[in-house]
Design a protein around this motif. Structure first.
Motif, mmCIF file in Angstrom:
data_model
loop_
_atom_site.group_PDB
_atom_site.id
_atom_site.type_symbol
_atom_site.label_atom_id
_atom_site.label_comp_id
_atom_site.label_asym_id
_atom_site.label_seq_id
_atom_site.Cartn_x
_atom_site.Cartn_y
_atom_site.Cartn_z
ATOM 1 N N PHE A 85 42.880 47.723 39.938
ATOM 2 C CA PHE A 85 43.262 47.264 41.265
ATOM 3 C C PHE A 85 42.116 47.437 42.261
ATOM 4 N N CYS A 86 41.240 48.401 42.006
ATOM 5 C CA CYS A 86 40.040 48.546 42.831
ATOM 6 C C CYS A 86 39.178 47.296 42.716
ATOM 7 N N LYS A 87 38.967 46.823 41.480
ATOM 8 C CA LYS A 87 38.183 45.614 41.279
ATOM 9 C C LYS A 87 38.843 44.409 41.941
ATOM 10 N N ILE A 88 40.160 44.319 41.803
ATOM 11 C CA ILE A 88 40.887 43.191 42.400
ATOM 12 C C ILE A 88 40.749 43.201 43.919
ATOM 13 N N THR A 89 40.883 44.391 44.507
ATOM 14 C CA THR A 89 40.798 44.525 45.964
ATOM 15 C C THR A 89 39.425 44.119 46.472
ATOM 16 N N ARG A 90 38.376 44.606 45.834
ATOM 17 C CA ARG A 90 37.022 44.259 46.260
ATOM 18 C C ARG A 90 36.709 42.794 45.950
ATOM 19 N N PHE A 91 37.270 42.281 44.850
ATOM 20 C CA PHE A 91 37.091 40.876 44.509
ATOM 21 C C PHE A 91 37.695 39.970 45.587
ATOM 22 N N CYS A 92 38.828 40.389 46.122
ATOM 23 C CA CYS A 92 39.496 39.577 47.141
ATOM 24 C C CYS A 92 38.657 39.455 48.407
ATOM 25 N N ASN A 94 35.282 39.450 48.531
ATOM 26 C CA ASN A 94 34.235 38.468 48.234
ATOM 27 C C ASN A 94 34.803 37.064 48.141
ATOM 28 N N LEU A 95 35.985 36.963 47.549
ATOM 29 C CA LEU A 95 36.625 35.654 47.430
ATOM 30 C C LEU A 95 36.927 35.077 48.801
ATOM 31 N N ASN A 96 37.414 35.920 49.702
ATOM 32 C CA ASN A 96 37.703 35.462 51.056
ATOM 33 C C ASN A 96 36.428 35.094 51.801
ATOM 34 N N LEU A 97 35.426 35.954 51.702
ATOM 35 C CA LEU A 97 34.184 35.727 52.435
ATOM 36 C C LEU A 97 33.501 34.441 51.984
ATOM 37 N N TRP A 138 36.309 28.441 44.316
ATOM 38 C CA TRP A 138 37.048 29.658 43.966
ATOM 39 C C TRP A 138 36.307 30.468 42.905
ATOM 40 N N LEU A 139 35.712 29.787 41.944
ATOM 41 C CA LEU A 139 35.194 30.480 40.765
ATOM 42 C C LEU A 139 33.732 30.877 40.855
ATOM 43 N N VAL A 140 32.878 29.979 41.333
ATOM 44 C CA VAL A 140 31.439 30.141 41.152
ATOM 45 C C VAL A 140 30.887 31.363 41.883
ATOM 46 N N GLN A 141 31.239 31.521 43.162
ATOM 47 C CA GLN A 141 30.568 32.528 43.978
ATOM 48 C C GLN A 141 31.045 33.959 43.737
ATOM 49 N N SER A 142 32.329 34.130 43.406
ATOM 50 C CA SER A 142 32.893 35.480 43.415
ATOM 51 C C SER A 142 33.073 36.111 42.040
ATOM 52 N N LEU A 143 33.221 35.322 40.995
ATOM 53 C CA LEU A 143 33.508 35.881 39.677
ATOM 54 C C LEU A 143 32.436 36.838 39.154
ATOM 55 N N PRO A 144 31.135 36.556 39.322
ATOM 56 C CA PRO A 144 30.127 37.493 38.773
ATOM 57 C C PRO A 144 30.294 38.924 39.260
ATOM 58 N N GLY A 145 30.776 39.108 40.483
ATOM 59 C CA GLY A 145 30.952 40.450 41.022
ATOM 60 C C GLY A 145 31.954 41.283 40.253
ATOM 61 N N LEU A 146 32.848 40.639 39.493
ATOM 62 C CA LEU A 146 33.851 41.369 38.714
ATOM 63 C C LEU A 146 33.228 42.164 37.576
#
Length: 308
Positions: A85-92, A94-97, A138-146
């Motif tokens: 859930f930590c990863k999900i929270t931080r992912f959100c 980056n996804l929003n930004l 949705w996919l390109v910018q934020s997924l690598p951070g996971l």
């Protein structure tokens, strides 16, 4: 020597929780109003409605994670919700930004094509194209951070917004690349689109003054949004990661703590975009006064938080 000897983390616990609470309340109200307006103006907006909807969804998704971050900082940066859930929270975040930047850029390009090259694109751009482009955003910018760990080894006591110190050197490279592709290039595209739109509308005598003023107003609002929410965040995030690398090497400089505090303030400004986006992407009324007023209020709150 570790980073704790150079940086005081007390500021984060005082500053971010009230900021997140305020953004959560204002953001939910603003996005609720924005999505309601979207439904009423669905056909009027045309093909950009898909981007507007996705922009609202990225805001809402991120806003729903803020209560967990408030608990985290109120507990002295102690994460109790697990590694996943930590990863999900931080992912959100980056996804929003980067989703916000991406969808605002798409809206800018579509409006540019509709105003400057209407005959070339008439009937050629469909909702299917908009959906496909949205999926890429949705996919390109934020997924690598996971793929970067957000907690410290076997301990889930902390939930980093970037990564732990083991991978911080690699993360700086990723962060610089993300800054270039996810912020700098979209910002230049957005600026170019609305700048050209403003020039075209201003030089056409048949264009009414209302449309000219709205175009110039939107250009001003977008520059303001990028300047307040996005530019400081990217500058100080990369500087803060660099200071962590130097600190890991045993160095300690007085500017480390100042950069850290500036980075925390920029994080507060960065999350503000989720409350401002609805005012920007619909702009069906005289919203600039509301935006400026909100930014003024936000400035006073930031000043008060820094002084406490």
């Amino acid at each position: 020597m570790n980073n704790t000897t150079c940086v005081s983390y007390d500021f984060t616990g005082r500053f971010l929780p009230p900021v997140y609470i305020l953004v959560f309340i204002i953001g939910l109200v603003a996005n609720g109003w924005g999505l309601k307006s979207l439904l009423h103006n669905w056909k009027k907006l045309g093909n950009v409605n898909v981007f507007v909807l996705n922009l609202g969804l990225t805001d809402v998704w991120y806003l729903l994670t803020l209560p967990f971050l408030v608990v985290y900082y109120f507990m002295g940066r102690r994460w109790i919700f697990g590694d996943v859930f930590c990863k999900i929270t931080r992912f959100c975040f980056n996804l929003n930004l980067y989703g916000s930047i991406g969808f605002l850029t798409c809206i800018s390009v579509y409006r540019y094509l509709a105003i400057v090259h209407p005959m070339r694109v008439m009937g050629r751009i469909t909702n299917t194209h908009s959906v496909a482009i949205s999926a890429m955003v949705w996919l390109v910018q934020s997924l690598p951070g996971l793929f970067y760990p957000k907690t410290s080894g076997n301990s889930t006591e902390q939930c980093f917004d970037t990564t732990n110190k083991i991978y911080v050197e690699d993360y700086l490279k990723y962060s610089l690349g993300q800054t270039l592709t996810g912020f700098c290039i979209p910002f230049l595209i957005t600026l170019g689109c609305y700048g050209h739109i403003a020039v075209v509308l201003w030089t056409l005598k048949r264009t009414d003054n209302v449309q000219k003023q709205r175009s110039l107003k939107l250009l001003f609002i977008l520059i303001l949004l990028f300047s307040v929410c996005y530019i400081p965040y990217h500058v100080f995030r990369n500087l803060n990661i660099w200071s962590r690398i130097l600190s890991k090497q045993g160095l300690c400089r007085g500017w480390f703590n100042r950069v850290y505090i500036a980075h925390q303030i920029s994080r507060g400004l960065g999350c503000l975009n989720s409350a401002l986006n609805p005012l920007v992407y619909l702009h069906v009324k005289e919203d600039i006064l509301a935006i400026v007023s909100l930014l003024v209020i936000w400035g006073f709150l930031l000043y008060a938080a820094v002084k406490t």
